[in-house]
Design an enzyme around this catalytic site. Structure first.
Site, PDB file in Angstrom:
ATOM      1  N   ARG A   1      40.770 -22.744  14.237  1.00 20.73           N
ATOM      2  CA  ARG A   1      41.927 -23.553  14.617  1.00 20.73           C
ATOM      3  C   ARG A   1      42.803 -24.008  13.430  1.00 20.73           C
ATOM      4  O   ARG A   1      44.029 -23.941  13.529  1.00 20.73           O
ATOM      5  CB  ARG A   1      41.490 -24.765  15.451  1.00 20.73           C
ATOM      6  CG  ARG A   1      40.708 -24.369  16.728  1.00 20.73           C
ATOM      7  CD  ARG A   1      40.535 -25.520  17.699  1.00 20.73           C
ATOM      8  NE  ARG A   1      41.789 -25.833  18.345  1.00 20.73           N
ATOM      9  CZ  ARG A   1      42.554 -26.831  17.999  1.00 20.73           C
ATOM     10  NH1 ARG A   1      42.195 -27.646  17.033  1.00 20.73           N
ATOM     11  NH2 ARG A   1      43.696 -27.023  18.605  1.00 20.73           N
TER      12      ARG A   1
ATOM     13  N   GLY B   1      44.885 -28.672  29.837  1.00 22.41           N
ATOM     14  CA  GLY B   1      45.830 -29.052  28.788  1.00 22.41           C
ATOM     15  C   GLY B   1      45.770 -30.486  28.325  1.00 22.41           C
ATOM     16  O   GLY B   1      46.508 -30.870  27.412  1.00 22.41           O
TER      17      GLY B   1
ATOM     18  N   CYS C   1      37.068 -13.627   2.366  1.00 22.01           N
ATOM     19  CA  CYS C   1      38.026 -13.104   1.399  1.00 22.01           C
ATOM     20  C   CYS C   1      39.434 -13.110   1.959  1.00 22.01           C
ATOM     21  O   CYS C   1      40.025 -12.045   2.211  1.00 22.01           O
ATOM     22  CB  CYS C   1      37.585 -11.712   0.966  1.00 22.01           C
ATOM     23  SG  CYS C   1      36.040 -11.829   0.065  1.00 22.01           S
ATOM     24  N   GLU C   2      39.943 -14.300   2.237  1.00 19.70           N
ATOM     25  CA  GLU C   2      41.328 -14.476   2.681  1.00 19.70           C
ATOM     26  C   GLU C   2      41.785 -15.841   2.225  1.00 19.70           C
ATOM     27  O   GLU C   2      41.022 -16.816   2.356  1.00 19.70           O
ATOM     28  CB  GLU C   2      41.414 -14.480   4.213  1.00 19.70           C
ATOM     29  CG  GLU C   2      41.476 -13.126   4.815  1.00 19.70           C
ATOM     30  CD  GLU C   2      42.144 -13.136   6.193  1.00 19.70           C
ATOM     31  OE1 GLU C   2      41.834 -12.221   6.944  1.00 19.70           O
ATOM     32  OE2 GLU C   2      42.960 -14.041   6.500  1.00 19.70           O
TER      33      GLU C   2
ATOM     34  N   TYR D   1      37.009 -24.659  21.678  1.00 16.13           N
ATOM     35  CA  TYR D   1      37.681 -23.587  20.938  1.00 16.13           C
ATOM     36  C   TYR D   1      37.147 -23.489  19.502  1.00 16.13           C
ATOM     37  O   TYR D   1      37.871 -23.163  18.576  1.00 16.13           O
ATOM     38  CB  TYR D   1      39.212 -23.769  20.964  1.00 16.13           C
ATOM     39  CG  TYR D   1      39.728 -23.930  22.369  1.00 16.13           C
ATOM     40  CD1 TYR D   1      39.731 -22.848  23.241  1.00 16.13           C
ATOM     41  CD2 TYR D   1      40.179 -25.160  22.849  1.00 16.13           C
ATOM     42  CE1 TYR D   1      40.152 -22.997  24.556  1.00 16.13           C
ATOM     43  CE2 TYR D   1      40.616 -25.315  24.156  1.00 16.13           C
ATOM     44  CZ  TYR D   1      40.602 -24.224  25.010  1.00 16.13           C
ATOM     45  OH  TYR D   1      41.017 -24.375  26.298  1.00 16.13           O
TER      46      TYR D   1
ATOM     47  N   GLU E   1      41.797 -28.116  35.687  1.00 13.39           N
ATOM     48  CA  GLU E   1      41.052 -27.165  34.844  1.00 13.39           C
ATOM     49  C   GLU E   1      40.925 -27.687  33.409  1.00 13.39           C
ATOM     50  O   GLU E   1      41.362 -27.041  32.459  1.00 13.39           O
ATOM     51  CB  GLU E   1      41.778 -25.811  34.827  1.00 13.39           C
ATOM     52  CG  GLU E   1      41.921 -25.164  36.191  1.00 13.39           C
ATOM     53  CD  GLU E   1      42.745 -23.882  36.154  1.00 13.39           C
ATOM     54  OE1 GLU E   1      43.455 -23.636  35.140  1.00 13.39           O
ATOM     55  OE2 GLU E   1      42.690 -23.135  37.127  1.00 13.39           O
ATOM     56  N   PRO E   2      40.338 -28.855  33.225  1.00 17.19           N
ATOM     57  CA  PRO E   2      40.250 -29.397  31.864  1.00 17.19           C
ATOM     58  C   PRO E   2      39.178 -28.687  31.041  1.00 17.19           C
ATOM     59  O   PRO E   2      38.147 -28.284  31.565  1.00 17.19           O
ATOM     60  CB  PRO E   2      39.848 -30.856  32.102  1.00 17.19           C
ATOM     61  CG  PRO E   2      39.093 -30.827  33.386  1.00 17.19           C
ATOM     62  CD  PRO E   2      39.674 -29.709  34.204  1.00 17.19           C
ATOM     63  N   GLY E   3      39.437 -28.527  29.779  1.00 18.42           N
ATOM     64  CA  GLY E   3      38.456 -27.960  28.866  1.00 18.42           C
ATOM     65  C   GLY E   3      38.332 -28.858  27.656  1.00 18.42           C
ATOM     66  O   GLY E   3      37.368 -29.602  27.479  1.00 18.42           O
ATOM     67  N   ARG E   4      39.399 -28.847  26.850  1.00 21.34           N
ATOM     68  CA  ARG E   4      39.399 -29.561  25.564  1.00 21.34           C
ATOM     69  C   ARG E   4      39.031 -31.046  25.705  1.00 21.34           C
ATOM     70  O   ARG E   4      38.256 -31.565  24.908  1.00 21.34           O
ATOM     71  CB  ARG E   4      40.806 -29.444  24.968  1.00 21.34           C
ATOM     72  CG  ARG E   4      40.933 -29.959  23.555  1.00 21.34           C
ATOM     73  CD  ARG E   4      42.410 -30.045  23.139  1.00 21.34           C
ATOM     74  NE  ARG E   4      43.145 -28.835  23.392  1.00 21.34           N
ATOM     75  CZ  ARG E   4      43.290 -27.831  22.526  1.00 21.34           C
ATOM     76  NH1 ARG E   4      42.756 -27.917  21.334  1.00 21.34           N
ATOM     77  NH2 ARG E   4      43.998 -26.763  22.852  1.00 21.34           N
TER      78      ARG E   4
HETATM   79  N1  LLP Z   1      43.631 -23.382  32.561  1.00 17.69           N
HETATM   80  C1  LLP Z   1      44.302 -22.341  32.047  1.00 17.69           C
HETATM   81  C2  LLP Z   1      44.985 -21.421  32.952  1.00 17.69           C
HETATM   82  C3  LLP Z   1      44.337 -22.160  30.663  1.00 17.69           C
HETATM   83  O1  LLP Z   1      45.016 -21.127  30.157  1.00 17.69           O
HETATM   84  C4  LLP Z   1      43.676 -23.073  29.814  1.00 17.69           C
HETATM   85  C5  LLP Z   1      43.694 -22.894  28.354  1.00 17.69           C
HETATM   86  C6  LLP Z   1      42.979 -24.148  30.409  1.00 17.69           C
HETATM   87  C7  LLP Z   1      42.983 -24.275  31.791  1.00 17.69           C
HETATM   88  C8  LLP Z   1      42.226 -25.160  29.587  1.00 17.69           C
HETATM   89  O2  LLP Z   1      43.052 -25.871  28.738  1.00 17.69           O
HETATM   90  P1  LLP Z   1      42.486 -27.170  27.973  1.00 17.69           P
HETATM   91  O3  LLP Z   1      42.191 -28.239  29.005  1.00 17.69           O
HETATM   92  O4  LLP Z   1      41.266 -26.776  27.254  1.00 17.69           O
HETATM   93  O5  LLP Z   1      43.566 -27.567  27.049  1.00 17.69           O
HETATM   94  N2  LLP Z   1      42.602 -21.818  21.572  1.00 17.69           N
HETATM   95  C9  LLP Z   1      43.572 -22.874  21.703  1.00 17.69           C
HETATM   96  C10 LLP Z   1      43.718 -23.358  23.130  1.00 17.69           C
HETATM   97  C11 LLP Z   1      44.102 -22.256  24.081  1.00 17.69           C
HETATM   98  C12 LLP Z   1      44.165 -22.728  25.498  1.00 17.69           C
HETATM   99  C13 LLP Z   1      44.232 -21.566  26.414  1.00 17.69           C
HETATM  100  N3  LLP Z   1      44.268 -21.914  27.782  1.00 17.69           N
HETATM  101  C14 LLP Z   1      43.203 -24.019  20.777  1.00 17.69           C
HETATM  102  O6  LLP Z   1      42.206 -23.935  20.064  1.00 17.69           O
HETATM  103  O7  LLP Z   1      43.935 -24.992  20.691  1.00 17.69           O
END
Ligand code: LLP
Length: 435
Positions: free
Chosen positions: A315, A239, A358-359, A387, A276-279
């Site tokens: 997004r 997050g 087409c939207e 994402y 659990e970082p992603g973004r």
């Molecule tokens: N851990 C869990 C349990 C999660 O559900 C998520 C994201 C993460 C880690 C990673 O979160 P991050 O560090 O990437 O923020 N599609 C949406 C974001 C959905 C996130 C879903 N869960 C967007 O484009 O903003």
């Protein structure tokens, strides 16, 4: 922040010009920067070093195998939520013990696979799932280490689609329910709840929200300890934000300054931590490269129609998300120093940047001030590494974009563009369905 910058008036990823990538790979295509991915991971590792956490990259944000391999080579584990993501993490060389497996709807087959291979942390989302896990682990006579996802009922302050820490969302269980579940599994021979999992939403742009969620969780852990339960692992979820505009997001150190002091006492007692970082790793490590197909002027408006829209980057239309975008070769006096919603240049045009679908919802930006563009120009959409491709679709029979990974002065194709034949390949032979 990242390694996308204008060199001699032309946008580069590290040492490679995006125009040269477009001429060999064509558009739409995602371009990622190795140095940016590495830099972001290392910043998190250093900000949280005092906790020595296992950093599990969230596969859902950018699941390309070459990216996952790169991330694994930096010492990360992976956060997965499906058999498909698990397969990717394993294919990238991540051992099961470094995998955290989450998700509200894990099937019987998925749980069986995860338990059999011994994933490091199986996150449990409900009493019902726990019951199933207990049954499967007993049938398999295989011990499994579980972390119960607790819903702290804290508002992460993000879009309603991505807020997960509020009680009425589908995620996790309340503290009261958590205590019942810990008690109920106390003597289970195989299914051991040894951890607590938390994930309040994404992106969380106020670091203090982690403080609030942790305070609730730490109270629960204390209560659990009084009842004789030992919590060995705390998985804090993901997050952390990314700079969709320059300077918009807290840094890893800002998050760490709220989180680390709260957890240091537990660290001293031997607790293990997972992030659990992603973004915050991938978002600014990728841009979406598009070509302008047509400039349409109608009803007093300018539409910049690109060769992809919501099919490549959902997004903006799904979350009202802002993505900075700029021509790859802008006029020389219009090289932006900051990525902002209101660039301060003369002679910008107010545009809707849209895709070919087409939207009416197929847009990347509405009312955006941009330099004048022409048919055939290249446009870069920033902060698209997370994402982006993972949420791309084939709507309107649009092939999925190509993906390119840059390292220094070289660029590699890490996913070829789908062909029109790929699009129909699953439907070419009808097969009888056995009843
Ligand atoms: N851990 C869990 C349990 C999660 O559900 C998520 C994201 C993460 C880690 C990673 O979160 P991050 O560090 O990437 O923020 N599609 C949406 C974001 C959905 C996130 C879903 N869960 C967007 O484009 O903003």
């Amino acid at each position: 922040m990242d390694h996308f910058s204008f060199v001699n008036g032309s946008l580069h990823a590290e040492g490679v010009s995006l125009a040269s990538i477009a001429s060999s790979v064509e558009t739409p295509c995602f371009v990622y920067s190795t140095a940016t991915l590495q830099d972001h991971i290392r910043k998190i590792q250093s900000a949280f070093a005092d906790l020595d956490p296992l950093i599990c990259f969230s596969v859902k944000c950018c699941p390309n195998l070459s990216i996952l391999s790169l991330v694994a080579a930096e010492g990360c584990g992976m956060d997965v939520v499906s058999p498909g993501e698990l397969q990717r993490a394993l294919a990238a060389g991540v051992p099961p013990a470094r995998i955290a497996y989450a998700g509200v709807g894990k099937s019987h087959a998925a749980l069986t696979e995860a338990i059999s291979m011994g994933v490091g942390c199986l996150n449990v989302e409900s009493a019902e799932e726990l019951e199933l896990i207990a049954r499967i682990s007993t049938d398999l006579r295989t011990p499994v280490s579980l972390a119960l996802r607790v819903n702290p009922d804290v508002d992460a302050g993000t879009h309603r689609h991505t807020t997960t820490g509020i009680r009425t969302t589908k995620f996790g269980v309340s503290s009261a329910r958590a205590m019942e579940l810990f008690d109920s599994m106390r003597d289970h021979p195989f299914a051991r709840i040894e951890g607590v999992h938390l994930h309040i939403g994404s992106p969380v742009l106020k670091a203090e929200r982690y403080g609030e969620a942790l305070d609730v969780t730490l109270r629960l852990i204390e209560h659990l300890a009084h009842r004789g339960h030992t919590i060995r692992t705390l998985d804090l979820g993901g997050g952390f934000g990314a700079d969709y505009q320059s300077g918009q997001s807290p840094t890893p150190s800002d998050y760490a300054s709220v989180i680390v002091p709260r957890l240091q006492p537990l660290k001293k007692q031997g607790m293990k931590f997972i992030l659990e970082p992603g973004r915050c790793i991938a978002a600014n490590a990728g841009v979406l490269l598009l070509r302008v197909v047509r400039i349409k002027r109608e009803a007093g408006k300018t539409f910049v129609i690109c060769d992809a829209g919501m099919n490549a980057l959902l997004r903006p239309s799904h979350y009202d998300a802002f993505h900075f975008m700029w021509p790859v070769r802008p006029p020389s006096q219009q090289i932006p120093l900051r990525r902002t919603a209101e660039p301060e240049f003369a002679n910008l045009t107010r545009c809707d940047v849209v895709g070919p679908l087409c939207e009416t919802g197929d847009y990347l930006a509405l009312d955006r001030m941009l330099p004048a563009m022409q048919d055939g120009d290249l446009l870069a959409v920033f902060t698209a590494g997370a994402y982006g491709m993972s949420m791309a679709s084939r709507y309107n029979a649009q092939p999925l974009p190509a993906e390119v990974l840059v390292r220094g002065n070289s660029a590699s194709l890490v996913r070829r563009r789908e062909s029109l034949t790929d699009l129909i390949s699953h439907e070419m032979h009808a097969t009888p369905v056995s009843a």
